[in-house]
Motif scaffolding. Sequence first.
Motif, PDB file in Angstrom:
ATOM      1  N   GLY A 121       0.818  -1.209   0.000  1.00 31.56           N
ATOM      2  CA  GLY A 121       0.000   0.000   0.000  1.00 31.56           C
ATOM      3  C   GLY A 121       0.850   1.255   0.000  1.00 31.56           C
ATOM      4  N   ALA A 122       1.960   1.234   0.718  1.00 31.79           N
ATOM      5  CA  ALA A 122       2.856   2.394   0.747  1.00 31.79           C
ATOM      6  C   ALA A 122       3.472   2.626  -0.634  1.00 31.79           C
ATOM      7  CB  ALA A 122       3.943   2.197   1.798  1.00 31.79           C
ATOM      8  N   LEU A 123       3.837   1.560  -1.311  1.00 32.41           N
ATOM      9  CA  LEU A 123       4.373   1.666  -2.663  1.00 32.41           C
ATOM     10  C   LEU A 123       3.310   2.227  -3.604  1.00 32.41           C
ATOM     11  CD1 LEU A 123       6.642   1.125  -4.691  1.00 32.41           C
ATOM     12  CD2 LEU A 123       5.757  -1.199  -4.902  1.00 32.41           C
ATOM     13  N   ALA A 124       2.107   1.730  -3.476  1.00 32.50           N
ATOM     14  CA  ALA A 124       1.000   2.221  -4.308  1.00 32.50           C
ATOM     15  C   ALA A 124       0.767   3.710  -4.064  1.00 32.50           C
ATOM     16  CB  ALA A 124      -0.265   1.425  -4.016  1.00 32.50           C
ATOM     17  N   HIS A 125       0.873   4.127  -2.825  1.00 31.22           N
ATOM     18  CA  HIS A 125       0.669   5.536  -2.486  1.00 31.22           C
ATOM     19  C   HIS A 125       1.719   6.414  -3.175  1.00 31.22           C
ATOM     20  CE1 HIS A 125      -1.000   8.796  -0.126  1.00 31.22           C
ATOM     21  NE2 HIS A 125       0.248   9.190   0.087  1.00 31.22           N
ATOM     22  N   GLN A 126       2.941   5.914  -3.281  1.00 32.22           N
ATOM     23  CA  GLN A 126       4.000   6.666  -3.956  1.00 32.22           C
ATOM     24  C   GLN A 126       3.693   6.843  -5.442  1.00 32.22           C
ATOM     25  OE1 GLN A 126       7.531   4.420  -3.206  1.00 32.22           O
ATOM     26  NE2 GLN A 126       7.644   4.993  -1.053  1.00 32.22           N
ATOM     27  N   ILE A 127       3.112   5.834  -6.046  1.00 32.23           N
ATOM     28  CA  ILE A 127       2.793   5.866  -7.482  1.00 32.23           C
ATOM     29  C   ILE A 127       1.561   6.738  -7.757  1.00 32.23           C
ATOM     30  CG2 ILE A 127       2.019   4.416  -9.432  1.00 32.23           C
ATOM     31  CD1 ILE A 127       4.913   3.860  -8.775  1.00 32.23           C
ATOM     32  N   LEU A 128       0.661   6.797  -6.807  1.00 28.97           N
ATOM     33  CA  LEU A 128      -0.646   7.436  -6.990  1.00 28.97           C
ATOM     34  C   LEU A 128      -0.548   8.865  -7.523  1.00 28.97           C
ATOM     35  CD1 LEU A 128      -3.729   7.391  -6.624  1.00 28.97           C
ATOM     36  CD2 LEU A 128      -3.354   7.950  -4.220  1.00 28.97           C
ATOM     37  N   GLY A 129       0.230   9.697  -6.878  1.00 27.85           N
ATOM     38  CA  GLY A 129       0.313  11.102  -7.279  1.00 27.85           C
ATOM     39  C   GLY A 129       0.885  11.285  -8.668  1.00 27.85           C
ATOM     40  N   THR A 130       1.945  10.563  -8.964  1.00 23.04           N
ATOM     41  CA  THR A 130       2.563  10.665 -10.284  1.00 23.04           C
ATOM     42  C   THR A 130       1.603  10.195 -11.369  1.00 23.04           C
ATOM     43  OG1 THR A 130       4.721  10.232  -9.283  1.00 23.04           O
ATOM     44  CG2 THR A 130       4.561  10.009 -11.666  1.00 23.04           C
ATOM     45  N   ALA A 131       0.941   9.082 -11.105  1.00 26.20           N
ATOM     46  CA  ALA A 131       0.003   8.549 -12.102  1.00 26.20           C
ATOM     47  C   ALA A 131      -1.120   9.540 -12.378  1.00 26.20           C
ATOM     48  CB  ALA A 131      -0.558   7.208 -11.622  1.00 26.20           C
ATOM     49  N   ARG A 132      -1.657  10.144 -11.336  1.00 21.35           N
ATOM     50  CA  ARG A 132      -2.721  11.146 -11.534  1.00 21.35           C
ATOM     51  C   ARG A 132      -2.203  12.332 -12.332  1.00 21.35           C
ATOM     52  NH1 ARG A 132      -5.377  11.199  -5.540  1.00 21.35           N
ATOM     53  NH2 ARG A 132      -6.843   9.496  -5.869  1.00 21.35           N
ATOM     54  N   ALA A 133      -1.034  12.833 -11.950  1.00 13.36           N
ATOM     55  CA  ALA A 133      -0.492  14.030 -12.610  1.00 13.36           C
ATOM     56  C   ALA A 133      -0.242  13.798 -14.093  1.00 13.36           C
ATOM     57  CB  ALA A 133       0.800  14.459 -11.919  1.00 13.36           C
ATOM     58  N   LEU A 134       0.211  12.602 -14.445  1.00 15.28           N
ATOM     59  CA  LEU A 134       0.560  12.328 -15.839  1.00 15.28           C
ATOM     60  C   LEU A 134      -0.593  11.761 -16.656  1.00 15.28           C
ATOM     61  CD1 LEU A 134       4.175  10.952 -15.480  1.00 15.28           C
ATOM     62  CD2 LEU A 134       3.386  13.290 -15.865  1.00 15.28           C
ATOM     63  N   GLY A 135      -1.741  11.580 -16.027  1.00 20.89           N
ATOM     64  CA  GLY A 135      -2.901  11.111 -16.771  1.00 20.89           C
ATOM     65  C   GLY A 135      -3.020   9.606 -16.872  1.00 20.89           C
ATOM     66  N   ALA A 136      -2.280   8.872 -16.047  1.00 21.82           N
ATOM     67  CA  ALA A 136      -2.400   7.407 -16.023  1.00 21.82           C
ATOM     68  C   ALA A 136      -3.504   7.057 -15.015  1.00 21.82           C
ATOM     69  CB  ALA A 136      -1.071   6.755 -15.651  1.00 21.82           C
ATOM     70  N   PHE A 137      -4.719   7.435 -15.358  1.00 23.80           N
ATOM     71  CA  PHE A 137      -5.831   7.347 -14.420  1.00 23.80           C
ATOM     72  C   PHE A 137      -6.221   5.915 -14.027  1.00 23.80           C
ATOM     73  CE2 PHE A 137      -6.602  11.606 -16.417  1.00 23.80           C
ATOM     74  CZ  PHE A 137      -6.136  12.333 -15.339  1.00 23.80           C
ATOM     75  N   PRO A 138      -6.199   4.943 -14.935  1.00 25.67           N
ATOM     76  CA  PRO A 138      -6.484   3.573 -14.488  1.00 25.67           C
ATOM     77  C   PRO A 138      -5.447   3.077 -13.464  1.00 25.67           C
ATOM     78  CG  PRO A 138      -6.803   3.737 -16.853  1.00 25.67           C
ATOM     79  CD  PRO A 138      -6.146   5.017 -16.411  1.00 25.67           C
ATOM     80  N   LEU A 139      -4.176   3.411 -13.672  1.00 25.70           N
ATOM     81  CA  LEU A 139      -3.145   3.043 -12.704  1.00 25.70           C
ATOM     82  C   LEU A 139      -3.383   3.769 -11.385  1.00 25.70           C
ATOM     83  CD1 LEU A 139      -0.522   1.774 -11.713  1.00 25.70           C
ATOM     84  CD2 LEU A 139       0.726   3.597 -12.930  1.00 25.70           C
ATOM     85  N   ALA A 140      -3.720   5.047 -11.449  1.00 26.49           N
ATOM     86  CA  ALA A 140      -3.982   5.809 -10.225  1.00 26.49           C
ATOM     87  C   ALA A 140      -5.134   5.185  -9.435  1.00 26.49           C
ATOM     88  CB  ALA A 140      -4.296   7.267 -10.562  1.00 26.49           C
ATOM     89  N   GLN A 141      -6.175   4.764 -10.125  1.00 27.86           N
ATOM     90  CA  GLN A 141      -7.308   4.145  -9.449  1.00 27.86           C
ATOM     91  C   GLN A 141      -6.892   2.830  -8.793  1.00 27.86           C
ATOM     92  OE1 GLN A 141     -10.739   3.556 -11.928  1.00 27.86           O
ATOM     93  NE2 GLN A 141     -11.928   2.634 -10.288  1.00 27.86           N
TER      94      GLN A 141
END
Length: 107
Positions: free
Chosen positions: A52-72
């Motif tokens: 979950g901590a790793l996922a949290h690190q990815i979350l912001g970057t994915a949202r910012a770059l438009g990788a919305f399925p990954l962010a979800q």
Amino acid sequence: MDERPIIDLAQLERQTMDDQALRDEVLGMFVRQLEDALRDIGAEPQGARDHGALAHQILGTARALGAFPLAQAADCLDRNEDRGALDDFVRHLKEARAEAQRLLEAR
């Protein structure tokens, strides 16, 4: 099935101000971040790491770059770490990495 693009190009272009060199630099960093995440997940025995901590690190970057399925998927894993959420997250990591690499190679 998610009908959204793996990476929303309009969002990516907004974030990089239509600067192609910046876009490529950001995509390259994103690919490295995703590769590091996949390596970290694969290197740890199941349950030995807080994914979950790793996922949290990815979350912001994915949202910012438009990788919305990954962010979800990252948000889901961050809030509810179970095997199904981890599998979905890994699938989206791989898809986003492949799409980012494809965008880089298309230049």
